[in-house]
Design an enzyme around this catalytic site. Structure first.
Site, PDB file in Angstrom:
ATOM      1  N   GLY A 158       0.814  -1.206   0.000  1.00  0.00           N
ATOM      2  CA  GLY A 158       0.000   0.000   0.000  1.00  0.00           C
ATOM      3  C   GLY A 158       0.845   1.252   0.000  1.00  0.00           C
ATOM      4  O   GLY A 158       2.037   1.218  -0.303  1.00  0.00           O
ATOM      5  N   LYS A 216      -2.004   4.940   6.409  1.00  0.00           N
ATOM      6  CA  LYS A 216      -1.620   3.869   5.486  1.00  0.00           C
ATOM      7  C   LYS A 216      -2.855   3.341   4.764  1.00  0.00           C
ATOM      8  O   LYS A 216      -3.852   2.987   5.397  1.00  0.00           O
ATOM      9  CB  LYS A 216      -0.938   2.732   6.254  1.00  0.00           C
ATOM     10  N   ASP A 247      10.919  -8.995   9.498  1.00  0.00           N
ATOM     11  CA  ASP A 247      11.623  -8.033   8.636  1.00  0.00           C
ATOM     12  C   ASP A 247      12.308  -6.960   9.483  1.00  0.00           C
ATOM     13  O   ASP A 247      12.099  -5.761   9.293  1.00  0.00           O
ATOM     14  CB  ASP A 247      10.648  -7.393   7.648  1.00  0.00           C
TER      15      ASP A 247
END
Length: 375
Positions: A28, A46, A134
């Protein structure tokens, strides 16, 4: 229904109005927004491409948001242009911060404090049954110049349910994460574990103190990066005299116990804490005065990334530079027309712009469109 790419500056979601784009990626786009009721309040908004991604990330953040080391979600919900999550907005990420420093690396003391803080944050999210998957410098942002916050849970997963039972996670699923900071297990396509998150945190520490990692120049070769990491953890780490032995011992401990039921948080924290005592290193503030002097005001440097830096996403733009250039061009053009009309009025007292021209200038000032020609 509009798509993420159709979002225009000035549109609203509940009490938030979009000001400018901060970044975009496979999951996104993220925008800076302002509260219409309290104009002094800003946030990160977001907009997700897929509802499934949105529901997973918002659920995880909602579970973790009571911790100061995790990004706080203000609100979320559906809009005319997709599922939206509004979050607190903070400062630059550690990657940008390090690059701004004259030496392009943090001091030993700061690197150690950052490592300790990252491990504490990871210990918390792991306790909640979640792995981030991550961990990298750009996913830690500076909060108020005194702390760091972990963001972007786009590929985070539950490794256990609320009862402590392991969840079913697919083996050999392919690489997920960011090449420079991923563990060897992640390279092999195994589900990311708590230990793998910790390994990534140590890689950040090594880069913070050394300025780079031995494999940073091998961005186009995942296989060579993986081989370099294996060499590094087995023997290569010892040649760097800047890295203190308690840190090396902690790193070796977590990679040797990669399959342990519980990572050795206590061992690691004790080893690192002993360094603070032995070398009289203050625990706070995290950053020293010289480093803090590099930081601009928070509202000027907020940056978010919404997608891991995997090879397929490496060409994505972090900031919409084209929009910025067009905005500057529009401002210059508006100023030019204002000066032109002012001059004409002075020379011709009876001059009045035609209605169509006035409408054109009004639209131009509100950035409803950009001129297709130059003046």
């Amino acid at each position: 229904m509009e798509t993420t790419k159709d979002i225009a500056i000035g549109k609203s979601f509940n009490n938030w109005i979009i000001i400018n784009k901060l970044g975009e990626g496979g999951f996104g786009s993220v925008y800076k927004c302002q509260n219409t009721i309290d104009p002094t309040q800003f946030a990160a908004l977001k907009i997700f491409c897929q509802d499934n991604d949105a529901l997973t990330e918002t659920k995880i953040i909602r579970k973790l948001e009571h911790n100061e080391g995790v990004i706080n979600m203000i609100e979320c919900g559906y809009s005319d242009f997709g599922y939206i999550m509004v979050m607190d907005i903070h400062g630059i990420n550690l990657k940008v911060f390090k690059e701004k420093l004259p030496e392009h690396h943090f001091t030993q003391d700061t690197s150690l404090r950052l490592l300790l803080r990252m491990i504490k944050i990871l210990q918390f999210i792991h306790k909640e049954g979640i792995v981030h998957c991550d961990i990298k410098p750009s996913n830690f942002v500076v909060k108020g110049k005194e702390d760091i916050v972990l963001i972007d849970f786009g590929i985070a997963e539950y490794y256990q349910d609320q009862f402590g039972n392991k969840t079913n996670r697919k083996e050999h699923r392919g690489f997920r994460g960011t090449l420079q900071y991923a563990s060897v297990n992640a390279h092999l396509g195994k589900p990311v574990s708590r230990t793998d998150d910790l390994v990534s945190a140590f890689f950040i520490y090594f880069e913070n103190i050394l300025g780079t990692l031995p494999w940073n120049s091998l961005t186009d070769s995942p296989q060579q990066i993986c081989e370099k990491k294996i060499q590094f953890k087995e023997s290569g780490i010892y040649k760097y005299t800047q890295i203190q032995m308690p840190v090396i011992n902690s790193f070796q401990t977590i990679i040797e116990n990669v399959d342990a039921t519980e990572p050795s948080y206590t061992f690691i924290m004790n080893k690192l804490s002993s360094l603070f005592v032995e070398q009289h290193i203050p625990l706070i503030p995290i950053f020293n005065e010289k480093e803090l002097s590099i930081l601009p005001e928070e509202e000027d440097y907020c940056q978010y990334r919404t997608v891991p830096s995997t090879p397929k996403n490496c060409k994505l733009k972090k900031i919409n530079q084209i929009d910025e250039a067009q905005s500057v061009e529009s401002q210059n053009t508006t100023s030019y027309l204002d000066d032109l009309f002012k001059t004409m009025k002075e020379q011709l007292p009876s001059f009045h712009p035609l209605p169509k021209i006035s409408s054109f200038v009004s639209k131009l000032k509100s950035n409803d469109f950009n001129l297709p020609f130059g003046l």
